[in-house]
Design a protein around this motif. Structure first.
Motif, mmCIF file in Angstrom:
data_model
loop_
_atom_site.group_PDB
_atom_site.id
_atom_site.type_symbol
_atom_site.label_atom_id
_atom_site.label_comp_id
_atom_site.label_asym_id
_atom_site.label_seq_id
_atom_site.Cartn_x
_atom_site.Cartn_y
_atom_site.Cartn_z
ATOM 1 N N GLU A 1 84.973 59.134 25.861
ATOM 2 C CA GLU A 1 83.772 58.293 25.942
ATOM 3 C C GLU A 1 82.558 59.122 26.367
ATOM 4 O O GLU A 1 81.471 58.965 25.825
ATOM 5 C CB GLU A 1 83.986 57.131 26.913
ATOM 6 C CG GLU A 1 84.865 56.034 26.362
ATOM 7 C CD GLU A 1 85.200 54.955 27.382
ATOM 8 O OE1 GLU A 1 84.818 55.078 28.575
ATOM 9 O OE2 GLU A 1 85.864 53.978 26.983
ATOM 10 N N ARG A 2 82.754 60.012 27.317
ATOM 11 C CA ARG A 2 81.657 60.861 27.798
ATOM 12 C C ARG A 2 81.210 61.831 26.700
ATOM 13 O O ARG A 2 80.014 62.032 26.495
ATOM 14 C CB ARG A 2 82.129 61.640 29.034
ATOM 15 C CG ARG A 2 81.060 62.445 29.686
ATOM 16 C CD ARG A 2 80.537 61.697 30.843
ATOM 17 N NE ARG A 2 79.421 62.394 31.434
ATOM 18 C CZ ARG A 2 78.866 62.017 32.555
ATOM 19 N NH1 ARG A 2 79.325 60.967 33.179
ATOM 20 N NH2 ARG A 2 77.841 62.658 33.028
ATOM 21 N N ILE A 3 82.170 62.403 25.999
ATOM 22 C CA ILE A 3 81.862 63.314 24.886
ATOM 23 C C ILE A 3 81.026 62.589 23.838
ATOM 24 O O ILE A 3 80.002 63.094 23.383
ATOM 25 C CB ILE A 3 83.166 63.876 24.256
ATOM 26 C CG1 ILE A 3 83.837 64.865 25.208
ATOM 27 C CG2 ILE A 3 82.884 64.518 22.898
ATOM 28 C CD1 ILE A 3 85.243 65.278 24.794
ATOM 29 N N GLN A 4 81.468 61.390 23.473
ATOM 30 C CA GLN A 4 80.769 60.630 22.427
ATOM 31 C C GLN A 4 79.410 60.127 22.885
ATOM 32 O O GLN A 4 78.436 60.220 22.143
ATOM 33 C CB GLN A 4 81.649 59.477 21.953
ATOM 34 C CG GLN A 4 82.861 59.960 21.182
ATOM 35 C CD GLN A 4 83.816 58.853 20.809
ATOM 36 O OE1 GLN A 4 83.806 57.773 21.394
ATOM 37 N NE2 GLN A 4 84.671 59.113 19.828
ATOM 38 N N SER A 5 79.329 59.610 24.101
ATOM 39 C CA SER A 5 78.068 59.025 24.563
ATOM 40 C C SER A 5 76.989 60.086 24.783
ATOM 41 O O SER A 5 75.801 59.793 24.655
ATOM 42 C CB SER A 5 78.271 58.212 25.844
ATOM 43 O OG SER A 5 78.558 59.051 26.944
ATOM 44 N N GLU A 6 77.395 61.315 25.113
ATOM 45 C CA GLU A 6 76.416 62.369 25.389
ATOM 46 C C GLU A 6 76.349 63.423 24.285
ATOM 47 O O GLU A 6 75.619 64.397 24.419
ATOM 48 C CB GLU A 6 76.731 63.018 26.724
ATOM 49 C CG GLU A 6 76.574 62.032 27.877
ATOM 50 C CD GLU A 6 76.704 62.689 29.228
ATOM 51 O OE1 GLU A 6 76.620 63.933 29.328
ATOM 52 O OE2 GLU A 6 76.886 61.946 30.200
ATOM 53 N N GLY A 7 77.139 63.236 23.235
ATOM 54 C CA GLY A 7 77.136 64.198 22.141
ATOM 55 C C GLY A 7 77.597 65.588 22.563
ATOM 56 O O GLY A 7 77.091 66.594 22.076
ATOM 57 N N LEU A 8 78.574 65.635 23.464
ATOM 58 C CA LEU A 8 79.066 66.911 23.976
ATOM 59 C C LEU A 8 80.105 67.520 23.044
ATOM 60 O O LEU A 8 80.802 66.810 22.325
ATOM 61 C CB LEU A 8 79.720 66.706 25.356
ATOM 62 C CG LEU A 8 78.848 66.121 26.456
ATOM 63 C CD1 LEU A 8 79.685 65.865 27.700
ATOM 64 C CD2 LEU A 8 77.688 67.046 26.763
ATOM 65 N N GLU A 9 80.198 68.827 23.105
ATOM 66 C CA GLU A 9 81.305 69.542 22.470
ATOM 67 C C GLU A 9 82.087 70.183 23.595
ATOM 68 O O GLU A 9 81.558 71.022 24.329
ATOM 69 C CB GLU A 9 80.789 70.589 21.491
ATOM 70 C CG GLU A 9 80.191 69.967 20.252
ATOM 71 C CD GLU A 9 79.911 70.990 19.168
ATOM 72 O OE1 GLU A 9 80.615 72.009 19.103
ATOM 73 O OE2 GLU A 9 78.968 70.740 18.399
ATOM 74 N N ILE A 10 83.322 69.770 23.761
ATOM 75 C CA ILE A 10 84.174 70.280 24.834
ATOM 76 C C ILE A 10 85.307 71.081 24.210
ATOM 77 O O ILE A 10 86.008 70.598 23.321
ATOM 78 C CB ILE A 10 84.734 69.125 25.700
ATOM 79 C CG1 ILE A 10 83.611 68.327 26.351
ATOM 80 C CG2 ILE A 10 85.726 69.655 26.735
ATOM 81 C CD1 ILE A 10 82.775 69.094 27.367
ATOM 82 N N ASP A 11 85.483 72.304 24.709
ATOM 83 C CA ASP A 11 86.535 73.176 24.205
ATOM 84 C C ASP A 11 87.829 73.056 24.995
ATOM 85 O O ASP A 11 88.915 73.149 24.427
ATOM 86 C CB ASP A 11 86.062 74.639 24.254
ATOM 87 C CG ASP A 11 84.811 74.846 23.418
ATOM 88 O OD1 ASP A 11 84.869 74.601 22.204
ATOM 89 O OD2 ASP A 11 83.778 75.239 23.997
ATOM 90 N N ALA A 12 87.708 72.884 26.319
ATOM 91 C CA ALA A 12 88.900 72.939 27.155
ATOM 92 C C ALA A 12 88.707 72.135 28.437
ATOM 93 O O ALA A 12 87.594 71.768 28.798
ATOM 94 C CB ALA A 12 89.232 74.399 27.485
ATOM 95 N N ILE A 13 89.838 71.910 29.106
ATOM 96 C CA ILE A 13 89.863 71.158 30.353
ATOM 97 C C ILE A 13 90.801 71.866 31.316
ATOM 98 O O ILE A 13 91.866 72.337 30.922
ATOM 99 C CB ILE A 13 90.307 69.696 30.097
ATOM 100 C CG1 ILE A 13 90.205 68.837 31.358
ATOM 101 C CG2 ILE A 13 91.708 69.637 29.481
ATOM 102 C CD1 ILE A 13 90.369 67.351 31.101
ATOM 103 N N GLY A 14 90.393 71.966 32.595
ATOM 104 C CA GLY A 14 91.250 72.599 33.589
ATOM 105 C C GLY A 14 90.582 72.664 34.941
ATOM 106 O O GLY A 14 89.429 72.280 35.102
ATOM 107 N N GLY A 15 91.332 73.154 35.924
ATOM 108 C CA GLY A 15 90.822 73.262 37.278
ATOM 109 C C GLY A 15 91.748 74.109 38.121
ATOM 110 O O GLY A 15 92.623 74.804 37.605
#
Length: 189
Positions: free
Chosen positions: A59-73
């Motif tokens: 939802e965040r990607i779509q609402s802000e037009g983001l391109e996300i490559d990866a997730i981690g911490g």
């Protein structure tokens, strides 16, 4: 989706939330201890974390037009959450799937000496993950490691915000925080 939210909340309350007197990683004393790893490493919990986490990230990607490559911490708290969200992204939206990485507390003392392991490369736009934020310290360490390695953190995904200043500390760095639950929503305060 509220069924998933409610099911995960119940599981967190059953497995991960304890009251009493505790010393937190920050050294602070608290009447509440939340160990999200117990829930995130549970087979059902991992499925629920993946479903709810991917819904929120997407939802965040779509609402802000983001391109996300990866997730981690930071390892260990972020590892099962990141993997669950990444796996769900691959199952539900293979064209939009995101890769997974983890961050060591210190760079590896041998081999390539990496601090970030897994599917991360310089230039990646990422979601940083934490299981619980109190002061925001471990999330900020993760952000700093990602930035040193040439990545850009677009936002932070947190399973539980203890509502003790961590969100403000992270957001003061210009990184928005999205939490699935807070102390208030978990405990009905």
């Amino acid at each position: 989706m509220s069924e998933i939210y409610d099911s995960l909340k119940s599981l967190l309350l059953e497995k991960s939330v304890r009251t009493g007197e505790f010393t937190l990683a920050s050294g602070a004393k608290s009447d509440l201890y939340i160990d999200c790893r117990v829930t995130a490493l549970d087979s059902v919990g991992a499925r629920l974390v993946g479903q709810l986490g991917w819904k929120v990230v997407r939802e965040r990607i779509q609402s802000e037009g983001l391109e996300i490559d990866a997730i981690g911490g930071m390892t260990m708290g972020a590892d099962p959450i990141s993997l669950a969200v990444g796996m769900t992204s691959a199952m539900e939206n293979p064209d939009e799937m995101i890769q997974v990485f983890n961050i060591r507390k210190e760079p590896k003392g041998h081999g390539r000496g990496k601090q970030i392991e897994g599917n991360f490369k310089e230039g990646d736009q990422v979601v940083v993950v934490d299981d619980v934020i109190t002061t925001g310290g471990s999330t900020i360490k993760a952000i700093e490691a990602i930035e040193r390695a040439g990545g850009t953190v677009k936002f932070a995904l947190v399973l539980v915000d203890r509502e003790e200043g961590g969100r403000a500390a992270i957001e003061a760095r210009g990184i928005p925080v999205v939490s699935l639950y807070s102390r208030s929503t978990l405990l009905g305060e």
